[in-house]
Write a protein that holds these residues in place. Structure first.
Motif, mmCIF file in Angstrom:
data_model
loop_
_atom_site.group_PDB
_atom_site.id
_atom_site.type_symbol
_atom_site.label_atom_id
_atom_site.label_comp_id
_atom_site.label_asym_id
_atom_site.label_seq_id
_atom_site.Cartn_x
_atom_site.Cartn_y
_atom_site.Cartn_z
ATOM 1 N N LEU A 124 33.567 5.341 33.042
ATOM 2 C CA LEU A 124 32.530 4.379 33.406
ATOM 3 C C LEU A 124 33.125 3.014 33.741
ATOM 4 C CD1 LEU A 124 29.801 5.329 30.777
ATOM 5 C CD2 LEU A 124 30.006 6.108 33.139
ATOM 6 N N PHE A 125 34.118 2.591 32.981
ATOM 7 C CA PHE A 125 34.775 1.311 33.256
ATOM 8 C C PHE A 125 35.575 1.380 34.555
ATOM 9 C CE2 PHE A 125 35.169 -1.736 29.447
ATOM 10 C CZ PHE A 125 33.835 -1.557 29.120
ATOM 11 N N ALA A 126 36.200 2.542 34.836
ATOM 12 C CA ALA A 126 37.003 2.670 36.049
ATOM 13 C C ALA A 126 36.148 2.508 37.290
ATOM 14 C CB ALA A 126 37.709 4.025 36.064
ATOM 15 N N ASN A 127 35.030 3.221 37.344
ATOM 16 C CA ASN A 127 34.163 3.129 38.521
ATOM 17 C C ASN A 127 33.497 1.763 38.641
ATOM 18 O OD1 ASN A 127 34.620 5.702 39.585
ATOM 19 N ND2 ASN A 127 33.075 6.630 38.255
ATOM 20 N N LYS A 128 33.274 1.120 37.519
ATOM 21 C CA LYS A 128 32.659 -0.221 37.523
ATOM 22 C C LYS A 128 33.711 -1.303 37.790
ATOM 23 C CE LYS A 128 28.664 -2.399 36.787
ATOM 24 N NZ LYS A 128 27.454 -2.156 37.579
ATOM 25 N N ARG A 129 34.978 -0.907 37.836
ATOM 26 C CA ARG A 129 36.116 -1.804 38.092
ATOM 27 C C ARG A 129 36.169 -2.934 37.059
ATOM 28 N NH1 ARG A 129 37.392 -0.895 43.623
ATOM 29 N NH2 ARG A 129 39.258 -2.175 43.310
ATOM 30 N N VAL A 130 35.866 -2.594 35.818
ATOM 31 C CA VAL A 130 35.723 -3.604 34.770
ATOM 32 C C VAL A 130 37.018 -4.372 34.532
ATOM 33 C CG1 VAL A 130 35.375 -3.890 32.286
ATOM 34 C CG2 VAL A 130 33.790 -2.492 33.620
ATOM 35 N N LEU A 131 38.139 -3.665 34.406
ATOM 36 C CA LEU A 131 39.393 -4.347 34.087
ATOM 37 C C LEU A 131 39.827 -5.277 35.212
ATOM 38 C CD1 LEU A 131 41.387 -1.462 32.379
ATOM 39 C CD2 LEU A 131 40.193 -3.368 31.296
ATOM 40 N N VAL A 262 52.823 1.252 41.156
ATOM 41 C CA VAL A 262 53.469 0.002 41.562
ATOM 42 C C VAL A 262 52.936 -0.476 42.907
ATOM 43 C CG1 VAL A 262 55.667 -0.941 42.382
ATOM 44 C CG2 VAL A 262 55.559 0.219 40.178
ATOM 45 N N THR A 263 52.580 0.457 43.789
ATOM 46 C CA THR A 263 52.046 0.073 45.092
ATOM 47 C C THR A 263 50.631 -0.492 44.984
ATOM 48 O OG1 THR A 263 51.001 2.213 45.607
ATOM 49 C CG2 THR A 263 53.360 1.969 46.124
ATOM 50 N N GLY A 264 49.955 -0.205 43.870
ATOM 51 C CA GLY A 264 48.569 -0.636 43.706
ATOM 52 C C GLY A 264 47.567 0.286 44.374
ATOM 53 N N ARG A 265 48.044 1.402 44.939
ATOM 54 C CA ARG A 265 47.149 2.288 45.681
ATOM 55 C C ARG A 265 46.159 2.997 44.771
ATOM 56 N NH1 ARG A 265 46.221 7.271 47.535
ATOM 57 N NH2 ARG A 265 47.793 8.253 46.190
ATOM 58 N N ILE A 266 46.602 3.398 43.589
ATOM 59 C CA ILE A 266 45.730 4.063 42.632
ATOM 60 C C ILE A 266 45.752 3.297 41.316
ATOM 61 C CG2 ILE A 266 46.083 6.344 43.673
ATOM 62 C CD1 ILE A 266 47.901 7.009 41.285
ATOM 63 N N ARG A 267 44.771 3.616 40.461
ATOM 64 C CA ARG A 267 44.699 3.016 39.133
ATOM 65 C C ARG A 267 44.925 4.113 38.089
ATOM 66 N NH1 ARG A 267 40.327 0.941 41.989
ATOM 67 N NH2 ARG A 267 38.779 2.162 40.863
ATOM 68 N N ALA A 268 45.231 3.707 36.881
ATOM 69 C CA ALA A 268 45.509 4.700 35.843
ATOM 70 C C ALA A 268 45.089 4.174 34.479
ATOM 71 C CB ALA A 268 46.990 5.070 35.816
ATOM 72 N N VAL A 269 44.524 5.076 33.681
ATOM 73 C CA VAL A 269 44.239 4.821 32.263
ATOM 74 C C VAL A 269 45.021 5.886 31.509
ATOM 75 C CG1 VAL A 269 42.491 4.692 30.462
ATOM 76 C CG2 VAL A 269 41.946 3.928 32.782
ATOM 77 N N ILE A 270 46.063 5.458 30.830
ATOM 78 C CA ILE A 270 47.032 6.390 30.263
ATOM 79 C C ILE A 270 47.140 6.179 28.757
ATOM 80 C CG2 ILE A 270 49.425 7.190 30.350
ATOM 81 C CD1 ILE A 270 47.900 7.676 32.915
ATOM 82 N N ALA A 280 60.880 0.045 27.314
ATOM 83 C CA ALA A 280 60.311 -1.307 27.369
ATOM 84 C C ALA A 280 60.312 -1.866 28.782
ATOM 85 C CB ALA A 280 61.088 -2.234 26.440
ATOM 86 N N THR A 281 61.163 -1.327 29.650
ATOM 87 C CA THR A 281 61.263 -1.820 31.021
ATOM 88 C C THR A 281 60.246 -1.173 31.970
ATOM 89 O OG1 THR A 281 62.969 -0.157 31.445
ATOM 90 C CG2 THR A 281 63.710 -2.368 30.811
ATOM 91 N N SER A 282 59.437 -0.237 31.478
ATOM 92 C CA SER A 282 58.498 0.463 32.360
ATOM 93 C C SER A 282 57.469 -0.509 32.940
ATOM 94 C CB SER A 282 57.762 1.562 31.601
ATOM 95 O OG SER A 282 56.739 2.124 32.407
ATOM 96 N N PRO A 283 57.266 -0.472 34.262
ATOM 97 C CA PRO A 283 56.233 -1.326 34.878
ATOM 98 C C PRO A 283 54.818 -0.991 34.416
ATOM 99 C CG PRO A 283 57.759 -0.456 36.540
ATOM 100 C CD PRO A 283 58.030 0.291 35.260
ATOM 101 N N LEU A 284 54.616 0.207 33.854
ATOM 102 C CA LEU A 284 53.264 0.613 33.470
ATOM 103 C C LEU A 284 52.670 -0.284 32.380
ATOM 104 C CD1 LEU A 284 53.617 4.517 33.477
ATOM 105 C CD2 LEU A 284 52.705 3.030 35.272
ATOM 106 N N TYR A 285 53.536 -0.976 31.628
ATOM 107 C CA TYR A 285 53.026 -1.874 30.594
ATOM 108 C C TYR A 285 52.275 -3.071 31.186
ATOM 109 C CZ TYR A 285 55.822 0.349 26.884
ATOM 110 O OH TYR A 285 56.352 1.232 25.974
ATOM 111 N N LEU A 287 51.376 -3.615 34.791
ATOM 112 C CA LEU A 287 50.662 -3.545 36.063
ATOM 113 C C LEU A 287 49.169 -3.819 35.852
ATOM 114 C CD1 LEU A 287 52.309 -0.407 37.714
ATOM 115 C CD2 LEU A 287 52.540 -2.789 38.446
ATOM 116 N N PRO A 288 48.560 -4.624 36.711
ATOM 117 C CA PRO A 288 47.136 -4.949 36.528
ATOM 118 C C PRO A 288 46.208 -3.769 36.799
ATOM 119 C CG PRO A 288 47.965 -5.864 38.591
ATOM 120 C CD PRO A 288 49.162 -5.353 37.844
#
Length: 337
Positions: A124-131, A262-270, A280-285, A287-288
């Motif tokens: 629900l938050f993903a489709n509402k683009r809450v973050l 990283v490209t911003g093309r897709i979003r993820a909730v992991i 600790a160097t992972s960009p996943l921490y 990325l907006p």
């Protein structure tokens, strides 16, 4: 022979001490001792040389339970049942247990509830683009035309694809049913009619990934599901679509996901990753377009008591001569978590 209501079989806690303390409050212990003869202060974290094993009929297990192999079973001649106060039993219930004919129960259904709730909130938050909207609002600190900035956002008639009709997957479908969403399901062990009964349309995995606004993973970690979402499948996702993983980290190729995110093309909730914890160097921490949580979707805090209640219910059923409500069968383990 199953025990009669007038007998109290011997039982033993076999799990990590901290898990016993977190799961079983004094009221739970009191209820449990009405059905079984158990030392509430004794927790077997290591079954090697455990003297209580020789008389135990029921093992009450959870996270941290030692492996129940042939050597352990040889010292537990009276053992007939394993009641697992957690999810998967694969970590400790071995072939030797099934060869012995032990009856096994799991609280996987109880643990599925908070995972499904987390998933529904993420959908629900993903489709509402809450973050994303919260991030823009934080940066601008002003009222903007959100429909202009995020055209088409919202949950009405969005397509949500679930990969796997597991206990969690089925619970997610149940919880999503009241919403105005189009639900897809990909699972090789479910046919179109069964999917329809669950409220979804059965499709192939590639079609689901390509056609969904949200792709949510609920498959078990098996050799055939390793990197189920690899670079090719991730590339099929719609621009702006969201991947949710509350199942197992190994279902997703982390490097491929990172490259796409990283490209911003897709979003993820992991909530689960490979490896767990990510470097600790992972960009996943940072990325907006990624929400990364530390494996918290399952039962934690007060949610643990749902698991405890389920396990004690199963002990009561066993002691009353009734079958388990949440029995685990050896044949089903090959396709389950």
């Amino acid at each position: 022979m199953r025990p009669t209501p007038t007998t109290r079989p011997r039982a033993l806690f076999a799990m990590g001490r901290r898990h016993r303390d977190a799961l079983f409050a004094p009221a739970d212990i009191q209820r449990l001792t009405a059905y079984v003869d158990i030392d509430p202060d004794h927790v077997a974290e290591d079954l090697a040389g455990e003297p209580a094993l020789k008389d135990v009929e029921i093992l009450i297990t959870s996270w941290g339970c030692p492996v129940l192999d042939e050597e352990v079973l040889a010292r537990a001649p009276a053992l007939k049942a394993v009641v697992h106060a957690a999810g998967s039993v694969k970590h400790h219930v071995t072939h030797a247990c099934w060869d012995r004919g032990l009856v096994v129960s799991s609280a996987a259904a109880a643990n599925a509830v908070p995972v499904a709730e987390y998933t529904v909130a993420a959908v629900l938050f993903a489709n509402k683009r809450v973050l994303e909207i919260a991030g823009v609002y934080r940066d601008h600190r002003a009222a903007l035309d959100w429909s202009q900035h995020f055209p088409g956002f919202g949950n009405y008639r969005r397509t949500v694809g679930l990969v796997g009709a597991s206990l969690v997957g089925r619970k997610v479908l149940e919880l999503l049913r009241p919403y105005d969403l189009d639900l897809l399901l990909a699972d090789p062990h479910v046919d179109a009619a069964q999917a329809a009964e669950l409220g979804a349309r059965h499709v192939g995995l590639d079609e689901l990934v390509a056609d969904s606004d949200v792709v949510s993973l609920h498959a078990p970690a098996l050799p055939e599901t390793h990197h189920l979402l690899d670079a090719r499948r991730l590339s099929l996702m719609r621009d702006g679509a969201t991947l949710i993983n509350t199942a197992r980290g190994s279902l997703v190729d982390t490097d491929a996901l990172t490259a796409e995110a990283v490209t911003g093309r897709i979003r993820a909730v992991i909530d689960v990753t490979e490896p767990e914890v990510l470097p600790a160097t992972s960009p996943l921490y940072s990325l907006p377009n990624v929400l990364l949580t530390p494996h918290i979707a399952g039962s934690l805090g007060g949610e643990l008591h749902r698991i405890t209640s389920s396990a004690v219910d199963e002990v009561q059923r066993y002691c009353s001569g009734e079958p388990f409500a949440h029995a685990v069968y050896h044949a089903a383990l090959a396709t389950s978590a």
